[in-house]
Design a protein around this motif. Sequence first.
Motif, PDB file in Angstrom:
ATOM      1  N   UNK A   1       0.833  -1.206   0.000  1.00  0.00           N
ATOM      2  CA  UNK A   1       0.000   0.000   0.000  1.00  0.00           C
ATOM      3  C   UNK A   1       0.867   1.254   0.000  1.00  0.00           C
ATOM      4  N   UNK A   2       1.899   1.254   0.833  1.00  0.00           N
ATOM      5  CA  UNK A   2       2.813   2.402   0.918  1.00  0.00           C
ATOM      6  C   UNK A   2       3.500   2.631  -0.423  1.00  0.00           C
TER       7      UNK A   2
ATOM      8  N   UNK B   1       3.977   5.907  -5.404  1.00  0.00           N
ATOM      9  CA  UNK B   1       4.051   5.999  -6.861  1.00  0.00           C
ATOM     10  C   UNK B   1       2.993   6.950  -7.430  1.00  0.00           C
ATOM     11  N   UNK B   2       1.796   6.939  -6.838  1.00  0.00           N
ATOM     12  CA  UNK B   2       0.677   7.735  -7.361  1.00  0.00           C
ATOM     13  C   UNK B   2       0.457   9.061  -6.621  1.00  0.00           C
TER      14      UNK B   2
ATOM     15  N   UNK C   1      -9.541   1.622  -1.486  1.00  0.00           N
ATOM     16  CA  UNK C   1      -8.271   1.127  -2.013  1.00  0.00           C
ATOM     17  C   UNK C   1      -7.133   1.123  -0.993  1.00  0.00           C
ATOM     18  N   UNK C   2      -7.224   1.981   0.032  1.00  0.00           N
ATOM     19  CA  UNK C   2      -6.116   2.075   0.987  1.00  0.00           C
ATOM     20  C   UNK C   2      -6.516   1.806   2.437  1.00  0.00           C
TER      21      UNK C   2
ATOM     22  N   UNK D   1       2.824   8.419   6.052  1.00  0.00           N
ATOM     23  CA  UNK D   1       2.731   7.032   5.577  1.00  0.00           C
ATOM     24  C   UNK D   1       4.107   6.379   5.431  1.00  0.00           C
ATOM     25  N   UNK D   2       5.142   7.195   5.223  1.00  0.00           N
ATOM     26  CA  UNK D   2       6.490   6.650   5.058  1.00  0.00           C
ATOM     27  C   UNK D   2       7.008   6.012   6.341  1.00  0.00           C
ATOM     28  N   UNK D   3       6.326   6.247   7.470  1.00  0.00           N
ATOM     29  CA  UNK D   3       6.759   5.674   8.753  1.00  0.00           C
ATOM     30  C   UNK D   3       5.901   4.496   9.190  1.00  0.00           C
ATOM     31  N   UNK D   4       4.958   4.072   8.333  1.00  0.00           N
ATOM     32  CA  UNK D   4       4.109   2.947   8.727  1.00  0.00           C
ATOM     33  C   UNK D   4       4.925   1.692   9.008  1.00  0.00           C
TER      34      UNK D   4
END
Length: 365
Positions: free
Chosen positions: A10-11, A16-17, A34-35, A153-156
């Motif tokens: 998901x991340x 990418x989008x 979707x997420x 989200x980059x830290x999930x």
Amino acid sequence: MPAPQAVLDLVQRYEFNRPVYHKGQKNETELRREFLDPFFRALGWDVDNNKSWSEAYKEVAHEDPIRIRGQTKHIDYSFRVGGARKFICEAKKPAVALKDDLDAALQLRRYAWNAGLKLSILTNFEEFAVYDCNVPLRKEDTAATARIAYFPYTEYEKRWDRIATVFSPEGIQKGSFDKYVATNGEKHGTAGVDEKFLEDIENWRLLLARNIALRNIGLSQEEVNTAVQLIIDRIIFLRICEDRGIEHYETLHALSHNEGVYARVCDLFRLADDKYNSGLFHFAEEPGRDEIPDTLTPTLVIDDSVLKTIIRRLYYPESPYEFSVIPAEILGQVYEQFLGKVIKLSASHRADVEDKPEVRKAGGV
């Protein structure tokens, strides 16, 4: 606990989008499908009710309806364990910058605080914010008020263990959710909806009692107690009816805009007598009815300033309350405490409030 591959995927897909999403080409419904749905599935929630549980016991309720300021709104996700709601999540589209979005934060906190929830989540997947919902709303609040966790989200991946420990069904059942609240919640200025509402109605009782005693010298102590209790009960009843769609929203509030407030409030009470036919609104003899009608309160003199103070405190922005959300048991607990005190009149006819003798003797309600 390492992050599941589904979350890492998901991340990666979001990254990418992301430029496209920030142009507004991803609405809230698409984001959830979707997420966020896959995100909460990865935490162990039965997002799609694959267990086929009844409505009352579904782990995740989508589009949970509530009435806020006279309009029906929908909470995106309600997460429940054993049928009891534990936290909610409000979702926003990726183009919304949540870190400084006051409206989104207040929307989440207002519902959660009134529902008696301890924590809740605000997210657009790109940002993940956790709010301490024991903190009542105030006029000076910012988007950061009562926010006890915030990360992108980059830290999930590195924070997954903490997220799952607190917000997974297993973590809640093991007590990690409650422990996190106790450890990380704001220590000052917290008050549950029950404490805050009790504080307000006790203030209204004293305000009304002193004004009624001042403007209506001939009343006995018993009559002052009866009048104050009836007026507060009626106002709160009608205000709850407004939030629950039974009465038109702001009917009471409209009465506070001009002079002669109490006369118009009494007219509204009489209309309620015709509509509800209950003991709370009973002003005239009726065939076959043994109850003694209220001939006392319609004759009272009450200053406009007193009633305006009470009524305006029941509406946004002065009021933090959403009466369509507050559980009936909380209102019951508040009234139990409220009824443990009585109005006393001094020799000079000044009103004060004190514990009932039997309550003092027992050490509390």
